[in-house]
Design an enzyme around this catalytic site. Sequence first.
Site, PDB file in Angstrom:
ATOM      1  N   ILE A 524      -6.054  33.140  -8.079  1.00 29.34           N
ATOM      2  CA  ILE A 524      -6.927  32.026  -8.597  1.00 29.34           C
ATOM      3  C   ILE A 524      -6.039  31.107  -9.349  1.00 29.34           C
ATOM      4  CG2 ILE A 524      -8.729  31.452  -9.925  1.00 29.34           C
ATOM      5  CD1 ILE A 524      -9.867  32.753  -7.533  1.00 29.34           C
ATOM      6  N   GLN A 527      -3.634  29.357  -6.668  1.00 24.85           N
ATOM      7  CA  GLN A 527      -4.235  28.419  -5.928  1.00 24.85           C
ATOM      8  C   GLN A 527      -4.589  27.238  -6.706  1.00 24.85           C
ATOM      9  OE1 GLN A 527      -4.483  27.785  -2.845  1.00 24.85           O
ATOM     10  NE2 GLN A 527      -6.064  26.361  -2.892  1.00 24.85           N
ATOM     11  N   GLU A 528      -5.163  27.403  -7.913  1.00 19.62           N
ATOM     12  CA  GLU A 528      -5.945  26.218  -8.581  1.00 19.62           C
ATOM     13  C   GLU A 528      -4.984  25.202  -9.308  1.00 19.62           C
ATOM     14  OE1 GLU A 528      -8.901  25.146  -9.121  1.00 19.62           O
ATOM     15  OE2 GLU A 528      -9.993  27.020  -8.484  1.00 19.62           O
ATOM     16  N   SER A 529      -3.771  25.653  -9.762  1.00 21.56           N
ATOM     17  CA  SER A 529      -2.980  24.749 -10.541  1.00 21.56           C
ATOM     18  C   SER A 529      -1.312  25.033 -10.356  1.00 21.56           C
ATOM     19  CB  SER A 529      -3.036  24.876 -12.072  1.00 21.56           C
ATOM     20  OG  SER A 529      -2.888  26.424 -12.448  1.00 21.56           O
ATOM     21  N   TYR A 635      -9.316  27.329   0.275  1.00 24.53           N
ATOM     22  CA  TYR A 635      -9.318  28.091  -0.966  1.00 24.53           C
ATOM     23  C   TYR A 635      -9.483  29.422  -0.708  1.00 24.53           C
ATOM     24  CZ  TYR A 635     -10.343  28.805  -5.839  1.00 24.53           C
ATOM     25  OH  TYR A 635     -10.185  29.283  -6.924  1.00 24.53           O
TER      26      TYR A 635
END
Length: 666
Positions: A524, A527-529, A635
Site C-alpha cells: 500500500i 503504491q500510494e507514495s 491500484y
Amino acid sequence: MSKTLCGRIILFPSWCVLFISIFTFSPSFGLADKTTITSSTDKPKPVSLEKQRYHYEMAKGALNKGEWQTFEEHYAVLGDYALVPYLDYSFLKYHLHQLQLDKIDLFLLTHKESFLETRLRTQLLGTLAVKKRWNDYLHYYEVTASTKELNCYWLYARVHENDATALADVAELWQQGLSHPKACDLAFNRWRRSGGLTPEIAWNRFHNAMKAGNRSLARYITGFMKDDDTRYAELYQRVHSYPSTIRQQRKFSEQSLRMQQIIAHGIKRYARKNPKDAHKFWELYEAQQLFPEDLSTDAKLYIATRLIREGETALAENIMNHSHELRENNVVEAMIRQALKTEDWERVLYWVNNLEPKKQEHDRWRYWRARAMVELDHFDKRYGSPEQIYISLASKRSFYGFLAADHIGRNYSLRHLPAELSPSSLQAVESLPGLRRAKELWLKGNLGEAQAEWIFTTKIMESDNLLAAGELARRWGWYNKGIHAMISGNLWDHLTIRFPLAYEEEVYQTSDTTKVSPELLYAIARQESAFKEKAHSSAGAMGLMQLMPATASSTARRNGIKHSKQDLYKPEHNIQLGGLYLNQLLEQYNGNRILAAAAYNAGPHRVNRWVSKNPQDVPYDIWIETIPFKETRGYVQNVLAFSVIYGYRLGQPRNMVSELEANSRL
C-alpha cells in the site's frame, strides 16, 4: 577577500574566478579591490561538515541583509561545501537588476544543464522582459527554462524583432481553449493591431473553450465576434446548459460547419444521461447534415461509450460495426469489460480480437484471450493454446503474469537482479556536484530544491550511473528517489531498490498490533507514495500511506491515539494510522484484500455500490478487471502484485490471492 577564500581556486577554479570577477570588477557591490590571489601552497584548513553548514547559514543570512563583509568572512571558510553554488546564485540574483551579463554568462556556463542554471536563466528572462531588453531576451531564451509567461514574452520578443513567423504562432496560442496569463497581452495586443484576429479565429477559440468546459472564457470571446457568430454562440451555450434542446430539430436545420459543431456538442451533452435517445437523434441529424469525418467519429464514439456504460452493448456494437474508425481501443476495451461482467466469453474473445494488433499483445488482453479460450474450449493456432499463453505470461513479473502462474500451478517469476556495484563506482556518482547538492538539500529538509537537483542530475545519466544513484538513495534512506531512478532507466529487475524495505521497524510494529501483514502494508505504501514522506495529493491525502485528514482523525480517535494533521508527515505515525484504517477495512470485508484495497483507494461506499450493482456474482479476476474507475483498477492490481514482491523481499513468499479471495464471487 581573504586568502582562505582564494585558496579554494585549487578545488573549484571556476567558482573562484566567478567570485573574484564579481567582487573585483563591481564597485557597486561594496567589495572592490579586496581580492588577492595566493599561491597554491596557501591552503585553507579543513572544516568539518557541521561547521560548513553553520557558515553556510550565516553567509546566507548576511547576504539577505546585504552585510557583505560578514558574507565574505563566512563564505571564505566553506571549502568544498556542496551548497556553495547556492550562495553564488543568490548573490547574482540579488544583483540581477544590474544585468551584469558577463558574470551571469560565467555562472550559466559553469552550471550548464543544472537546476541552478535553469533557475537563474528563468529569473534573468523575467528581468529582461521587465526592462524590455528583447534582443537579449531572444539570446537567453531556452525552452528548458520556459513557463507560460516566459513563452509569451518570447513570442512578443520575436514580434518586436520582426520575426516573420511570430504572428502566426501568436494566433495559434490565442485560439487555445484556455485562459492565458497577462504576460501574453503584449503579444496578443500587437497581433490584434496587425489585423490577425479574424471572425474564424474568434469562433475557433470559442469552440475550443466550450469543448474544454471553460464557459467563462467562451462568454468573454463572444465580445470579439460579429453579430452572426454571436447568435451561433448563444445557441451553442444553450445546448450546453439545456441538452434536450437538441431534440428541436428545426432550430438546427442550417447546413454549416458552425451549426454542425453545435449539434455534435449538444448530442454529446444529451448522451451523458440519455444515450439511447441521443443515438436516435444523431441518426436523424446525420441524414440531414454532412458532418466532417472527425466531428462525426468523435460524436459517435462518445455515444457508444455512454451506451456501454449503461449496459446497452448491442446498440453500441451496432454503431461500431458501421466503421473501423469507431473501433477505437478505449471503446473496444469497454466492450470487453461489459462482456466480462456477464461472462459472455464469445463476446470477450470477439472484442479482444478486434483490438489493434499491438494492443492485443499486452499482457492484459493475452490473459483474457486465454481465459476465454479455456471457457469456450477454443483453440486458435494464430495465438497458441491457452496453456501456451499462460506459460508465456507466467514468465513475467506482473499482475497478469502472477495470475497466469496461478492457473498453471507454477512458481512466480520474480527475476530479481542484485545491484552489484563497486565502491569506486558508487563514490564516483556520489561525488557528482549535482548529487552532492541534492543530498545536502534533502538532509536540510529543502525537499523541493533537493528533488530538482536530483532530477536535473540524473536525467542525463547512463544506466550504470542511474543504478548507482538509485542504490545510493536507498542507502541514504531517500527511498523515493531510488525508485524513480530505476523507473527513469527502465531498470525494472533491481527489486532491492525498486521495492525497498523502508521503515521496517515501524511496519512490523504496526503489523504486530493489527491483522495487516507486513507485505500488504509495504504494498500500500509503495503504491500510494513510493515512500515519499511528505507526499500530498491534489485531493488532500497526506504522507506515506496517503491518508485523508478526516480519515486519519477518525481512525486516531477510534483507537485513542493523539493526533494532529501535521503528524501525517511523520512515517511512524502515518504507517500506524494507515495500518489501523486498513485493518478496519479488512474486518469490514472479511479479510478480503481485494475489496479492502479497492476501498482504501476509492472509498468503502463506492466498493459496496460496485458489489451490489454486479449483474451476477463474478470471479475475483473479472471483478478487478471491471472496476469502473481505471485508477482503482490499476491500484488493486498493483497492490496485489506488490504484495507478492514484498513477500519475496521479506523472505515470506505468499500466493498473490488467498484461497478465500480466489473462491470469492463478488
